[in-house]
Write a protein that holds these residues in place. Structure first.
Motif, PDB file in Angstrom:
ATOM      1  N   LEU A  40      14.540  38.993  40.510  1.00 58.24           N
ATOM      2  CA  LEU A  40      15.880  38.457  40.736  1.00 58.24           C
ATOM      3  C   LEU A  40      15.973  37.787  42.103  1.00 58.24           C
ATOM      4  N   ARG A  41      15.389  38.404  43.114  1.00 56.76           N
ATOM      5  CA  ARG A  41      15.417  37.829  44.453  1.00 56.76           C
ATOM      6  C   ARG A  41      14.658  36.495  44.497  1.00 56.76           C
ATOM      7  N   GLN A  42      13.559  36.417  43.776  1.00 55.91           N
ATOM      8  CA  GLN A  42      12.804  35.173  43.755  1.00 55.91           C
ATOM      9  C   GLN A  42      13.600  34.040  43.117  1.00 55.91           C
ATOM     10  N   MET A  43      14.531  34.404  42.229  1.00 59.35           N
ATOM     11  CA  MET A  43      15.404  33.397  41.615  1.00 59.35           C
ATOM     12  C   MET A  43      16.688  33.197  42.407  1.00 59.35           C
ATOM     13  N   ASN A  44      16.773  33.862  43.593  1.00 61.29           N
ATOM     14  CA  ASN A  44      17.948  33.778  44.456  1.00 61.29           C
ATOM     15  C   ASN A  44      19.191  34.352  43.779  1.00 61.29           C
ATOM     16  N   ILE A  66      20.676  37.005  30.875  1.00 62.68           N
ATOM     17  CA  ILE A  66      19.792  36.000  31.490  1.00 62.68           C
ATOM     18  C   ILE A  66      18.540  35.822  30.645  1.00 62.68           C
ATOM     19  N   LEU A  67      17.968  36.927  30.181  1.00 61.32           N
ATOM     20  CA  LEU A  67      16.755  36.842  29.355  1.00 61.32           C
ATOM     21  C   LEU A  67      17.047  36.201  28.000  1.00 61.32           C
ATOM     22  N   ASN A  68      18.292  36.252  27.560  1.00 60.27           N
ATOM     23  CA  ASN A  68      18.666  35.626  26.288  1.00 60.27           C
ATOM     24  C   ASN A  68      19.030  34.151  26.452  1.00 60.27           C
ATOM     25  N   GLY A  69      18.938  33.648  27.694  1.00 58.76           N
ATOM     26  CA  GLY A  69      19.146  32.213  27.893  1.00 58.76           C
ATOM     27  C   GLY A  69      20.407  31.818  28.618  1.00 58.76           C
ATOM     28  N   GLN A  70      21.265  32.760  28.958  1.00 59.38           N
ATOM     29  CA  GLN A  70      22.505  32.411  29.655  1.00 59.38           C
ATOM     30  C   GLN A  70      22.212  32.093  31.121  1.00 59.38           C
ATOM     31  N   GLU A  89      34.802  36.683  40.260  1.00 60.47           N
ATOM     32  CA  GLU A  89      34.526  35.578  41.182  1.00 60.47           C
ATOM     33  C   GLU A  89      33.422  35.945  42.163  1.00 60.47           C
ATOM     34  N   GLU A  90      33.456  37.165  42.689  1.00 61.24           N
ATOM     35  CA  GLU A  90      32.428  37.603  43.635  1.00 61.24           C
ATOM     36  C   GLU A  90      31.066  37.719  42.962  1.00 61.24           C
ATOM     37  N   ILE A  91      31.068  38.209  41.727  1.00 64.19           N
ATOM     38  CA  ILE A  91      29.806  38.335  41.000  1.00 64.19           C
ATOM     39  C   ILE A  91      29.224  36.956  40.691  1.00 64.19           C
ATOM     40  N   ALA A  92      30.087  36.012  40.306  1.00 66.30           N
ATOM     41  CA  ALA A  92      29.613  34.664  39.978  1.00 66.30           C
ATOM     42  C   ALA A  92      28.964  33.997  41.185  1.00 66.30           C
ATOM     43  N   LYS A  93      29.496  34.221  42.388  1.00 67.72           N
ATOM     44  CA  LYS A  93      28.916  33.622  43.598  1.00 67.72           C
ATOM     45  C   LYS A  93      27.505  34.131  43.866  1.00 67.72           C
ATOM     46  N   SER A  94      27.244  35.359  43.473  1.00 70.27           N
ATOM     47  CA  SER A  94      25.920  35.947  43.713  1.00 70.27           C
ATOM     48  C   SER A  94      24.921  35.611  42.622  1.00 70.27           C
ATOM     49  N   LEU A  95      25.354  34.881  41.588  1.00 79.58           N
ATOM     50  CA  LEU A  95      24.467  34.566  40.468  1.00 79.58           C
ATOM     51  C   LEU A  95      24.151  33.078  40.382  1.00 79.58           C
ATOM     52  N   LYS A  96      24.309  32.379  41.512  1.00 80.21           N
ATOM     53  CA  LYS A  96      23.950  30.966  41.568  1.00 80.21           C
ATOM     54  C   LYS A  96      22.529  30.857  42.100  1.00 80.21           C
ATOM     55  N   GLY A  97      21.598  30.625  41.207  1.00 75.26           N
ATOM     56  CA  GLY A  97      20.204  30.574  41.610  1.00 75.26           C
ATOM     57  C   GLY A  97      19.425  29.579  40.779  1.00 75.26           C
ATOM     58  N   HIS A  98      18.121  29.600  40.917  1.00 77.68           N
ATOM     59  CA  HIS A  98      17.237  28.713  40.155  1.00 77.68           C
ATOM     60  C   HIS A  98      16.395  29.590  39.229  1.00 77.68           C
ATOM     61  N   TYR A  99      16.408  29.265  37.961  1.00 77.89           N
ATOM     62  CA  TYR A  99      15.749  30.082  36.935  1.00 77.89           C
ATOM     63  C   TYR A  99      14.398  29.471  36.585  1.00 77.89           C
ATOM     64  N   ARG A 100      13.414  29.702  37.440  1.00 80.57           N
ATOM     65  CA  ARG A 100      12.066  29.192  37.181  1.00 80.57           C
ATOM     66  C   ARG A 100      11.409  30.061  36.106  1.00 80.57           C
ATOM     67  N   GLU A 102       8.385  31.113  35.563  1.00 83.60           N
ATOM     68  CA  GLU A 102       7.486  32.203  35.926  1.00 83.60           C
ATOM     69  C   GLU A 102       8.250  33.433  36.411  1.00 83.60           C
ATOM     70  N   HIS A 103       9.398  33.220  37.058  1.00 85.58           N
ATOM     71  CA  HIS A 103      10.186  34.341  37.542  1.00 85.58           C
ATOM     72  C   HIS A 103      10.944  35.019  36.398  1.00 85.58           C
ATOM     73  N   VAL A 104      11.417  34.221  35.451  1.00 86.42           N
ATOM     74  CA  VAL A 104      12.068  34.791  34.270  1.00 86.42           C
ATOM     75  C   VAL A 104      11.057  35.590  33.451  1.00 86.42           C
ATOM     76  N   PHE A 105       9.825  35.068  33.383  1.00 85.39           N
ATOM     77  CA  PHE A 105       8.761  35.788  32.671  1.00 85.39           C
ATOM     78  C   PHE A 105       8.502  37.151  33.323  1.00 85.39           C
ATOM     79  N   ALA A 106       8.427  37.179  34.659  1.00 81.35           N
ATOM     80  CA  ALA A 106       8.207  38.441  35.371  1.00 81.35           C
ATOM     81  C   ALA A 106       9.382  39.396  35.152  1.00 81.35           C
ATOM     82  N   LEU A 107      10.580  38.863  35.152  1.00 76.25           N
ATOM     83  CA  LEU A 107      11.761  39.706  34.916  1.00 76.25           C
ATOM     84  C   LEU A 107      11.732  40.289  33.505  1.00 76.25           C
ATOM     85  N   ARG A 108      11.337  39.488  32.537  1.00 78.87           N
ATOM     86  CA  ARG A 108      11.296  39.963  31.150  1.00 78.87           C
ATOM     87  C   ARG A 108      10.290  41.102  30.986  1.00 78.87           C
TER      88      ARG A 108
END
Length: 333
Positions: A40-44, A66-70, A89-100, A102-108
């Protein structure tokens, strides 16, 4: 002429093996939680900034989405549980990142391994429950003792505790409620019982029990002179459980919490933990051997007794030196 090493009976040994296997799996599962956090940190994605535990209801729902594509932060924030302290609103601000990818694969993979170990832990929970069901009930051995209904526990259930009513089962097989002791929750009580068993006759006294745990001062004496009073280093699981229980009393408003803080200010944290763990061990020994119940007398009662002891000592010292202590009346208002 040497005493044999302590070994519980076969029933307790079996319970101990199940519990140790469960602890091993909990440690493996914790590693994959760290892997989830890293991905998650690698995806910011700073999910840990808005939820206390990423494996809680809100955290895992968002991660699985996130793993289902959202990818929309606003949509992800809508999975917030109503008990979460942070707003959408606070949660949404912390979920603005880049979904590469390889990082999604590691998370899965981390989530899949987390689910695997979680399933194995649930299997251990069932095995533990079945093993505890084979223990004889204390009430059956003492029919003259009036049965009292279990009172609700005031302590929060630990996230690492087994997925069944451990407290009721331990009450049934031991005849006492070890969780009444401040600092000892149901998970700690299960660890202690699975390590030492229920038969306290193996130790002649509470002092022998504390010595076996390595929670008493050392006795390194030569020529009648004390050379060292350091506590013996014994890497026992039971002693570790008592030490962790003692450390959890740091902010407790109980008599044991006041005792720990008093010892910490006097001896420092390491020795205070050992001293408090020693007191907890003596309480557990007394409860299991004599069937006595523990009643917390409160922080104020402990502080009052401490003041009385100090005052008594001061009066005796003043008397020995030919003086008399006179209380000073303080003006009110």
């Amino acid at each position: 002429m040497l005493n044999g090493a302590f070994r519980p009976d076969e029933q307790v040994c079996s319970l101990r093996s199940y519990r140790r296997q469960r602890d091993t799996l909990v440690g493996y599962r914790a590693s994959h939680i760290q892997h989830m956090q890293k991905a998650l940190r690698q995806m910011n994605l700073l999910l840990d900034n808005v939820v206390t535990d990423i494996t809680g209801k809100t955290g895992m729902t968002i991660i699985r989405a996130i793993l289902n594509g959202q990818r929309n932060p606003v949509e992800l924030a809508r999975y917030r549980d109503k008990h979460c302290k942070k707003s959408e609103e606070e949660i949404a601000k912390s979920l603005k990142g880049h979904y590469r990818d390889e990082h999604v694969f590691a998370l899965r993979q981390a989530v899949e391994l987390y689910d695997t170990y979680d399933e194995k832990i649930r299997a251990c929970d069932k095995a533990l429950e079945q093993k505890l069901n084979t223990f004889d009930s204390k009430d059956d051995k003492d029919s003259q003792k009036p049965s009292t209904p279990d009172k609700p526990s005031k302590k929060r259930k630990s996230r690492c505790a087994p997925d069944f009513d451990v407290r009721s089962e331990l009450n049934r097989v031991s005849g006492v409620d070890l969780t009444d002791i401040d600092g000892i929750d149901e998970n700690t009580a299960l660890k202690i019982v699975s390590e030492i068993g229920l038969d306290m006759s193996r130790w002649p006294s509470a002092k022998h029990f504390a010595s076996w745990l390595g929670l008493c001062p050392g006795t390194k004496i030569s020529g009648g002179k004390v050379l060292n009073r350091k506590t013996k280093r014994l890497p026992g699981a039971a002693a570790t459980a008592f030490r962790l229980a003692a450390y959890s009393l740091t902010r407790s408003k109980s008599a044991l919490g006041a005792y720990y803080r008093r010892m910490r200010s006097k001896l420092g944290a390491p020795k205070a933990i050992t001293a408090t763990a020693h007191k907890l061990a003596r309480l557990v020994y007394s409860m299991l051997k004599h069937g006595s119940q523990y009643v917390d007398e409160g922080q104020e009662y402990f502080e009052q007794r401490y003041r009385e002891r100090v005052l008594k000592t001061l009066k005796q010292k003043a008397k020995d030196m030919g003086f008399t202590l006179t209380p000073v009346e303080t003006a009110v208002g």
